[in-house]
Design an enzyme around this catalytic site. Sequence first.
Site, PDB file in Angstrom:
ATOM      1  N   GLU A  90       0.805  -1.219   0.000  1.00  0.00           N
ATOM      2  CA  GLU A  90       0.000   0.000   0.000  1.00  0.00           C
ATOM      3  C   GLU A  90       0.836   1.268   0.000  1.00  0.00           C
ATOM      4  OE1 GLU A  90      -3.276  -2.057   2.950  1.00  0.00           O
ATOM      5  OE2 GLU A  90      -2.412  -0.133   3.466  1.00  0.00           O
ATOM      6  N   CYS A 103       3.281   8.281   1.260  1.00  0.00           N
ATOM      7  CA  CYS A 103       3.691   7.345   2.300  1.00  0.00           C
ATOM      8  C   CYS A 103       3.856   5.994   1.617  1.00  0.00           C
ATOM      9  CB  CYS A 103       2.585   7.299   3.357  1.00  0.00           C
ATOM     10  SG  CYS A 103       2.784   5.989   4.539  1.00  0.00           S
ATOM     11  N   CYS A 110       5.458  -7.565   7.636  1.00  0.00           N
ATOM     12  CA  CYS A 110       6.443  -7.082   8.609  1.00  0.00           C
ATOM     13  C   CYS A 110       6.676  -8.165   9.660  1.00  0.00           C
ATOM     14  CB  CYS A 110       5.911  -5.816   9.277  1.00  0.00           C
ATOM     15  SG  CYS A 110       7.105  -5.063  10.411  1.00  0.00           S
ATOM     16  N   CYS A 114       3.875  -5.729  15.985  1.00  0.00           N
ATOM     17  CA  CYS A 114       3.223  -4.775  16.903  1.00  0.00           C
ATOM     18  C   CYS A 114       1.734  -5.117  16.969  1.00  0.00           C
ATOM     19  CB  CYS A 114       3.425  -3.340  16.433  1.00  0.00           C
ATOM     20  SG  CYS A 114       5.162  -2.919  16.237  1.00  0.00           S
ATOM     21  N   CYS A 117      -1.169  -3.207  14.888  1.00  0.00           N
ATOM     22  CA  CYS A 117      -0.914  -2.887  13.479  1.00  0.00           C
ATOM     23  C   CYS A 117      -1.426  -3.977  12.539  1.00  0.00           C
ATOM     24  CB  CYS A 117       0.595  -2.688  13.304  1.00  0.00           C
ATOM     25  SG  CYS A 117       1.106  -2.517  11.587  1.00  0.00           S
ATOM     26  N   CYS A 331      -1.621   1.806   7.870  1.00  0.00           N
ATOM     27  CA  CYS A 331      -0.919   0.794   7.090  1.00  0.00           C
ATOM     28  C   CYS A 331      -1.491  -0.605   7.265  1.00  0.00           C
ATOM     29  CB  CYS A 331       0.574   0.813   7.388  1.00  0.00           C
ATOM     30  SG  CYS A 331       1.019   0.235   9.010  1.00  0.00           S
TER      31      CYS A 331
HETATM   32  N1  SAH Z   1       7.533  -0.053  10.720  1.00  0.00           N
HETATM   33  C1  SAH Z   1       7.678   1.342  10.841  1.00  0.00           C
HETATM   34  C2  SAH Z   1       6.976   2.104   9.734  1.00  0.00           C
HETATM   35  C3  SAH Z   1       5.660   1.597   9.292  1.00  0.00           C
HETATM   36  S1  SAH Z   1       4.351   1.748  10.456  1.00  0.00           S
HETATM   37  C4  SAH Z   1       7.209   1.799  12.210  1.00  0.00           C
HETATM   38  O1  SAH Z   1       6.634   1.011  12.927  1.00  0.00           O
HETATM   39  O2  SAH Z   1       7.481   2.955  12.543  1.00  0.00           O
HETATM   40  C5  SAH Z   1       3.978   3.484  10.344  1.00  0.00           C
HETATM   41  C6  SAH Z   1       3.376   4.091  11.572  1.00  0.00           C
HETATM   42  O3  SAH Z   1       2.009   3.667  11.733  1.00  0.00           O
HETATM   43  C7  SAH Z   1       4.077   3.726  12.870  1.00  0.00           C
HETATM   44  O4  SAH Z   1       4.209   4.858  13.687  1.00  0.00           O
HETATM   45  C8  SAH Z   1       3.118   2.726  13.479  1.00  0.00           C
HETATM   46  O5  SAH Z   1       3.307   2.584  14.855  1.00  0.00           O
HETATM   47  C9  SAH Z   1       1.789   3.328  13.082  1.00  0.00           C
HETATM   48  N2  SAH Z   1       0.640   2.454  13.173  1.00  0.00           N
HETATM   49  C10 SAH Z   1       0.544   1.150  12.868  1.00  0.00           C
HETATM   50  N3  SAH Z   1      -0.708   0.714  13.072  1.00  0.00           N
HETATM   51  C11 SAH Z   1      -1.423   1.777  13.500  1.00  0.00           C
HETATM   52  C12 SAH Z   1      -2.780   1.974  13.863  1.00  0.00           C
HETATM   53  N4  SAH Z   1      -3.644   0.973  13.829  1.00  0.00           N
HETATM   54  N5  SAH Z   1      -3.158   3.206  14.266  1.00  0.00           N
HETATM   55  C13 SAH Z   1      -2.279   4.232  14.299  1.00  0.00           C
HETATM   56  N6  SAH Z   1      -1.002   4.116  13.951  1.00  0.00           N
HETATM   57  C14 SAH Z   1      -0.570   2.894  13.565  1.00  0.00           C
HETATM   58 FE1  SF4 Z   2       5.817  -3.477  11.489  1.00  0.00          FE
HETATM   59 FE2  SF4 Z   2       3.450  -2.393  11.881  1.00  0.00          FE
HETATM   60 FE3  SF4 Z   2       5.174  -2.579  13.896  1.00  0.00          FE
HETATM   61 FE4  SF4 Z   2       5.659  -0.830  11.903  1.00  0.00          FE
HETATM   62  S1  SF4 Z   2       3.936  -0.777  13.354  1.00  0.00           S
HETATM   63  S2  SF4 Z   2       7.088  -2.277  12.861  1.00  0.00           S
HETATM   64  S3  SF4 Z   2       4.796  -1.995  10.176  1.00  0.00           S
HETATM   65  S4  SF4 Z   2       4.232  -4.301  12.821  1.00  0.00           S
END
Ligand code: SAH
Ligand code: SF4
Length: 344
Positions: A90, A103, A110, A114, A117, A331
Amino acid sequence: MLDIGSMTPEEIAVRLTEMGQPAYRAGQIFRWIHSGTGSFDKMTDLPAALRQELEKKFVIYSIKIDKKLVSPGDNTVKYLYRLHDGETVESVVMHYKHGSSVCISSQVGCKMGCGFCATGLGGFTRNLTASEMLAQIMAAKKDLSIDINHAVLMGMGEPLDNFEALSRFLTLVSHPQGLAISRRHISVSTCGLVDGIYKLMETKPQCTLSVSLHAPDDELRSRLMPVNRRWNIKELLDACRRFTKETGRRVSFEYALIKDLNDAEEQAVRLAALLRGMKAHLNLIPMNAVKETPYRKSDRKRIMCFFKVLTNAGINVTIRRTLGADIGASCGQLRGKSPNNTDI
Ligand code: SAH
Ligand code: SF4
């Protein structure tokens, strides 16, 4: 087959010389590829015989728009791209006063897991090449007929877990004969891979580092983000301070406010204490709730209260405009909904 879109003009020149071709053609080929030309056929200023030779040795990884959603509220555009091997990633294009920003994704899936996410929930499939990262920008530029002058690596994947391709991407995206996006207009977002932050710092990247923090203490952060069990908050913030010292670039922190989990006043006080004295910017983001997870968006009142505590403590803080929330612009959310996607 060599991925020519991930090569610098100098690297292309070396290959051309090996093929008995004049090295100056490298610049022409590089310009064609980085203006979004997807086949050697269309490089009309190259001799036909050379175009055929190139086709045998090199591949141009182009991507196709599989889905496109435009947010009626703010014209944010979200793309689901299909890669040459059928995988999907995406991208989101956002329009600001200062121009348009894209973006982009750095991996298919990944490994970091987390808990909040959508990408993390689907696991990891593969790294993207530098050319596939660039192609996301080129495709959006072409589709929308706009200039894109900012890019953030905040789509799917952890960019510092794909370090080699990330370094190449940074070199190529800022190349004056390519997309020519200033590195000062590029943000690399990480969940906190401390070894990667040091490695990036050594390359003098000139880009902004964005760190996803999301919790003011190790107990909660480790619960939300498994990476914190490898490098804790102190180690992460030490690396950020070093990054600023060595590069002169301030670090930007992301903190997604999750209802009744990390949004209490007392947690804002702890967060302020962590960031005090740092040349940093803090972005508060209302959590974009992912259906399969228990995490929900904080109430507006709590967000405002959290913000106030940090402002009063002298922290440089903003609440991020939630662009495209109506089209699932967080994302991994669009990919998760794709009927053709079989791995989630
Ligand atoms: N892996 C990297 C970049 C991709 S994620 C990282 O984790 O920073 C991009 C951003 O989206 C990160 O700040 C992540 O914590 C946030 N993110 C992921 N899922 C989310 C959600 N459901 N709501 C808000 N932010 C989210
Ligand atoms: Fe990976 Fe999502 Fe965590 Fe970013 S926020 S490191 S994309 S699992």
